[in-house]
Design a protein around this motif. Structure first.
Motif, short mmCIF file in Angstrom:
data_model
loop_
_atom_site.label_atom_id
_atom_site.label_comp_id
_atom_site.label_asym_id
_atom_site.label_seq_id
_atom_site.Cartn_x
_atom_site.Cartn_y
_atom_site.Cartn_z
N ARG A 51 10.48 9.02 -21.50
CA ARG A 51 8.87 8.05 -21.28
C ARG A 51 8.68 8.35 -20.23
O ARG A 51 9.65 7.56 -19.30
N ALA A 52 7.65 8.17 -20.08
CA ALA A 52 6.79 8.16 -18.88
C ALA A 52 5.49 7.66 -18.55
O ALA A 52 4.75 8.25 -19.49
N ASN A 53 5.37 6.65 -17.90
CA ASN A 53 3.65 5.98 -17.66
C ASN A 53 3.13 6.10 -16.35
O ASN A 53 3.58 5.19 -15.33
N ARG A 54 2.02 6.52 -16.15
CA ARG A 54 1.38 6.81 -14.60
C ARG A 54 0.85 5.33 -14.84
O ARG A 54 -0.57 5.70 -15.28
N TYR A 55 0.48 4.21 -14.24
CA TYR A 55 -0.38 3.12 -14.53
C TYR A 55 -1.86 3.78 -12.81
O TYR A 55 -0.95 3.77 -11.79
N GLY A 56 -2.93 3.58 -13.09
CA GLY A 56 -3.53 4.27 -11.36
C GLY A 56 -3.95 2.43 -10.81
O GLY A 56 -3.26 1.44 -11.27
N LYS A 57 -4.63 2.95 -9.54
CA LYS A 57 -4.65 2.09 -9.35
C LYS A 57 -5.85 1.00 -9.69
O LYS A 57 -6.56 0.57 -10.57
N VAL A 58 -4.87 -0.11 -9.21
CA VAL A 58 -6.24 -1.98 -9.49
C VAL A 58 -6.43 -2.64 -7.76
O VAL A 58 -5.69 -2.36 -6.82
N LEU A 59 -7.07 -3.63 -8.24
CA LEU A 59 -7.89 -4.14 -7.15
C LEU A 59 -7.53 -5.11 -6.74
O LEU A 59 -7.45 -6.13 -8.34
N ALA A 60 -6.37 -6.21 -6.01
CA ALA A 60 -6.67 -7.46 -6.14
C ALA A 60 -7.45 -8.21 -5.05
O ALA A 60 -7.37 -7.81 -4.11
N PRO A 61 -8.11 -8.83 -5.49
CA PRO A 61 -9.60 -9.24 -5.34
C PRO A 61 -8.62 -10.39 -3.98
O PRO A 61 -8.33 -11.30 -4.56
N GLY A 62 -9.32 -10.60 -2.55
CA GLY A 62 -8.97 -11.47 -1.34
C GLY A 62 -10.22 -12.45 -1.58
O GLY A 62 -11.28 -12.38 -2.80
N ALA A 63 -9.94 -13.25 -0.31
CA ALA A 63 -11.56 -14.63 -0.28
C ALA A 63 -12.40 -14.09 0.21
O ALA A 63 -13.71 -14.16 -0.40
N ASP A 64 -12.74 -12.59 0.58
CA ASP A 64 -13.75 -11.81 0.62
C ASP A 64 -13.27 -10.21 0.19
O ASP A 64 -12.26 -9.89 0.26
N ALA A 65 -14.55 -9.43 1.13
CA ALA A 65 -14.04 -8.04 0.71
C ALA A 65 -13.20 -7.47 1.95
O ALA A 65 -12.81 -6.66 1.42
N ALA A 66 -13.20 -8.11 2.60
CA ALA A 66 -12.33 -7.67 3.85
C ALA A 66 -10.77 -7.79 3.46
O ALA A 66 -9.54 -7.23 3.62
N ARG A 67 -10.71 -8.51 2.56
CA ARG A 67 -9.62 -9.13 2.44
C ARG A 67 -8.60 -8.61 0.70
O ARG A 67 -8.03 -9.53 0.93
N ASP A 68 -9.53 -7.79 0.57
CA ASP A 68 -8.85 -7.30 -0.56
C ASP A 68 -7.95 -6.31 -0.67
O ASP A 68 -7.98 -5.35 0.68
N GLN A 69 -7.11 -6.49 -1.65
CA GLN A 69 -6.27 -4.72 -1.31
C GLN A 69 -5.80 -4.40 -2.27
O GLN A 69 -6.26 -4.67 -3.99
N GLU A 70 -6.10 -2.83 -2.75
CA GLU A 70 -5.33 -2.08 -3.39
C GLU A 70 -3.93 -1.79 -3.82
O GLU A 70 -3.38 -1.40 -2.86
N LEU A 71 -3.89 -1.94 -5.10
CA LEU A 71 -2.45 -1.49 -5.41
C LEU A 71 -2.28 0.33 -5.37
O LEU A 71 -3.30 0.14 -7.09
#
Length: 852
Positions: free
Chosen positions: A757-777
């Protein structure tokens, strides 16, 4: 409650069989398989139903190193997600799952067609599903399950509250025989992006060198020490299922499962100063202390779960059935490490003027929980004058008891503080009574199925206070000491938080379904329900399936739905005492009926309301091949969310005006947002014709899902104040994968079997204190492989690996990067809790199974 079950028993319906392995010799092709209770057919089939239904066989659930039902479903169902956060208090031990990206409490769970009770825990911390209470799927052993049916469509008009995203129906085993297995495994992994360390870098004077890129003082440079390898999370599961005939007309099936899992730790080294400086110089222990002081990963758990499923045919037209369960889980999860120099580690009773640590080497406080779960259901079903009937009564209860260990109450000092606390208990109980009736009528132009019935449900939610030191402030709580009150890591529930709340509801429904000219199926359903706390709701559904060409069909539905505000959301309360500028103030979560919440403008919660639209196509022209594709659009109005911590001059003014002079911050639940969720699901199965090299089945699934917040509520008492902020909004809309892919292969040849079996998980966003510090996984592939051999008909040996290629999510940022200061947590908490596949790495296992 049994509308769909009855409908299936009277109108042949096909569904999609997910990941059950290759077909046994002589089995029907997918398009010929009928969905009936107790079937263990293999592969997916093209659904004859008007809405998509997936069926997962019991074999697929046991062909994995994981023995948790929710974690295995995450491998098999594209629209199902099971995030695995850490350092989230009780949510570490009882993790919720989601369907179609919606809230965990917007999916209804049934067992043998009867509503399953939710857990007592309210997920209130920073995880996916924040503010929800969900069913604990992991109390149901995989070996007890005959199959799982996943209805991917709104079904509130048929089942009532919670069925906005869909319904998961777990059918328990009935068959005779004995099945037993022992599964052992552990994580054997190398952490990606996280290194061991070779000690603290020192300067010419022997003092630790500071890290100029940390963005804060008191952070040392650590010398790299190679790759960080982990060998932990050892797991043992012993399970048995025994099915016995009862006379010539009955069955009794018993399941027992024991699980013991060691915790995992995926923390990084903590570079921060640990000890108080002496004479302006670093404490010598800074060079030798173990800097892997946090514990970030799965909790340690021990589970005992028991299930009983039985029935007896009293006469050709009357069957008695009963099923029930008991489970208990002891779990241990960690909070944030308190360093030796942390103010939360100060012993005021040793010195009121200088800093003396209570724990000389710091401490890692633990939340030790006991979760108890019990259920019982019984009833009679049969046929009277052509009417199929099912009368049942079910009860379920779940409790979550919090304890805190290896901690202390700073405000009491070493002279009086406990190190272990009873922090209180949550309980939830549910009683449900159902009567379902169905009969088919030949009306000339169609065989019309008429189903109707009623339901009564009573629910109860309780909070019990912990012991006094778990929440009180001691002699060092006030000025000039200002020590923190309550047990470190989880302050206990107070007597003022205690609640014993109940409600009941009454419902009636009607469903009509008929086939026309062998090419068209129409379904109409309606439901009226009255709740004692908020009143009435009426919901309806229309669905159709058209098959103009044999093997190609169009299907679609439109329905309204609802989810009643849970008692947890209405009555949950927890408060703590904080010192603000020398003044002790209360902050916390307040029920909507609490005077504090009312002073800020809270209102009684209304039910969430949904409008579900779906449409799709099924293809089964080629023998053994089944493909379905469905679009869905779910609009939800008045979604219930917990507010931000409301604070500031406006809040204080309102509270003081109402006579609350010692509260500066509060939060409560509101009907806070409207959302729209759209998506596409594509599922395909191909049973390869037998060409002499064994039986082979291929499966694939794809889900695309996007949620958008279309409106925000405001409190007229606090105009302009943000109730549901940026980070929480992003958690809801971007905290789960935008898309997900499942692929699978099952092969059997003689005594050898293989599952990949294999699963591919799409991108998620880890929100930061503001938009400049958001991080996309970024996207992440997880591959699993199992090899089986059957030396005898009764014995099977298996070895395998979950996440065989040792894949990890992206690490989070820490310190100064990209012109931003991301703080220090990323140094020792290297992976985001939003990582949809977890962050434990490769799991190797072996299994021995016997079947008689």
């Amino acid at each position: 409650m049994a509308v769909i079950a009855i409908s299936l028993s009277t109108t042949p319906t096909q569904a999609q069989d997910i990941g059950q392995g290759p077909a046994a010799e002589g089995e029907a092709a997918p398009q010929d398989q009928i969905v009936v209770i107790g079937s263990r057919r293999q592969d997916r089939t093209v659904a004859d139903s008007t809405v998509p239904v997936d069926v997962i066989g019991g074999a697929a659930l046991t062909q994995s190193g994981y023995t948790d039902t929710a974690r295995v479903l995450n491998q098999l169902v594209p629209s199902f997600n099971f995030p695995q956060p850490s350092i989230t208090d009780g949510t570490d031990a009882l993790r919720p799952a989601t369907l179609r990206g919606l809230s965990p409490d917007q999916t209804l769970v049934l067992v043998n067609g009867k509503r399953r009770h939710t857990s007592a825990l309210l997920n209130i911390n920073g995880s996916v599903g924040r503010g929800s209470a969900a069913v604990d799927l992991n109390t149901i052993p995989t070996i007890a399950i005959e199959r799982i049916e996943v209805l991917r469509d709104g079904a509130s008009s048929q089942y009532g509250s919670d069925a906005i995203a869909g319904v998961i129906n777990i059918q328990l085993r009935k068959s005779a025989g004995m099945h037993a297995s022992a599964t052992w495994g552990k994580y054997v992994t190398t952490m990606d992006g996280v290194a061991n360390y070779g000690g603290v870098v020192t300067g010419a004077n022997g003092q630790p060198a500071l890290d100029a890129n940390a963005g804060a003082g008191g952070v040392y440079q650590l010398a790299p020490g190679g790759k960080r390898k982990r060998r932990d999370g050892e797991s043992l599961t012993l399970a048995t299922n025994i099915g016995l005939p009862v006379g010539d007309a009955g069955y009794l099936n018993f399941t027992a499962q024991y699980q013991d899992k060691d915790p995992t730790n995926r923390s990084g080294a903590d570079p921060r100063q640990q000890y108080t400086s002496v004479g302006g110089l670093a404490d010598p222990r800074e060079l030798t202390v173990n800097r892997f002081n946090h514990r970030y990963g799965d909790p340690g758990t021990t589970d005992y779960n028991f299930f009983l499923n039985g029935g007896y045919e009293l006469s050709p037209d009357v069957e008695f059935y009963a099923f029930g369960s008991y489970g208990i889980r002891d779990a241990e999860s960690a909070g944030f490490f308190r360093r030796p120099n942390d103010a939360r580690n100060r012993d005021f009773s040793a010195s009121a003027t200088s800093f003396v640590p209570y724990y000389p080497e710091g401490f890692l406080p633990l939340i030790v929980s006991t979760i108890e779960d019990v259920s019982a259901a019984g009833g009679f079903k049969g046929n009277v004058d052509g009417w199929n009937y099912d009368a049942s009564l079910a009860y379920g209860h779940n409790s979550f008891h919090f304890f805190v260990e290896d901690s202390f109450n700073v405000s009491y000092g070493s002279e009086a503080s406990q190190q272990r606390f009873d922090a209180g208990k949550l309980s939830f109980g549910q009683t449900t009574a159902n009567l379902d009736l169905q009969k088919s009528f030949d009306v000339g132009f169609t065989d019309l199925s008429v189903a109707f019935g009623g339901e009564y449900r009573n629910e109860n939610f309780r909070i019990q206070a912990g012991d006094p030191q778990s929440y009180l402030g001691g002699p060092y709580a006030g000025p000039p000491f200002n020590g923190a009150a309550g047990a470190q890591v989880f302050p206990g529930f107070r007597p003022s938080n205690e609640v014993d709340a109940s409600r009941d509801s009454f419902a009636g429904y009607l469903e009509l379904e008929g086939d026309f000219a062998n090419i068209l199926t129409l379904q109409l359903a309606g439901r009226y329900e009255h709740f004692s706390d908020f009143g009435d709701t009426v919901n309806g559904k229309a669905a159709a399936r058209l098959e103009p060409v044999d093997g190609i069909a169009l299907r679609g539905s439109i329905s309204t739905g609802f989810r009643a505000p849970s008692l947890h959301q209405q009555y949950y309360a927890t408060t703590s005492t904080n010192n603000v500028n020398g003044t002790l103030v209360e902050i916390g979560t307040f029920p909507v009926s609490d005077p504090v919440a009312i002073a800020l403008g809270s209102q009684p919660l209304d039910p969430e309301k949904s409008l579900n639209l779906s449409g799709g196509v099924t293809f089964s022209l080629i023998h053994g091949l089944s493909i379905t594709a469905d679009y869905y659009n779910i609009k939800i109005k008045d979604r219930i969310v917990v507010t931000e911590n409301l604070q500031g001059a406006q809040v204080v003014s309102l509270l003081q005006g109402a006579g609350f002079n010692n509260i500066t911050s509060a939060r409560f639940f509101v009907n806070g947002i409207d959302t729209r969720t759209q998506g596409v699901e594509v599922v395909g199965t191909y049973r390869v014709p037998d060409m002499g090299f064994g039986r082979l089945s291929l499966t694939a699934g794809y889900n695309y899902n996007k949620t958008k917040i279309t409106d925000y509520a405001e409190l007229t008492s606090l105009p302009g104040l943000t109730l549901f902020g940026r980070q929480e909004s992003l958690r809801l809309t971007r905290g789960q994968p935008r898309d997900k892919i499942n692929v699978g292969l099952d092969w059997d040849y003689d005594i050898v079997g293989l599952t990949a079996r294999a699963n591919r998980y799409g991108k998620v966003l880890a929100p930061g204190a503001d938009a400049a510090r958001d991080q996309e996984l970024g996207r992440q592939w997880i591959a699993d492989l199992e090899l089986r051999i059957k030396p005898t008909q009764q014995l099977e040996l298996a070895v395998g690996a979950n996440n065989i290629f040792d894949s990890y999510p992206d690490t989070v940022y820490a310190g100064l990067q990209n012109g931003q200061n991301y703080g220090l947590n990323g140094y020792f908490i290297p992976y985001s809790a939003f990582s949809p596949a977890g962050f434990n790495g490769r799991f190797l296992y072996g299994r021995v199974s016997v079947n008689f």
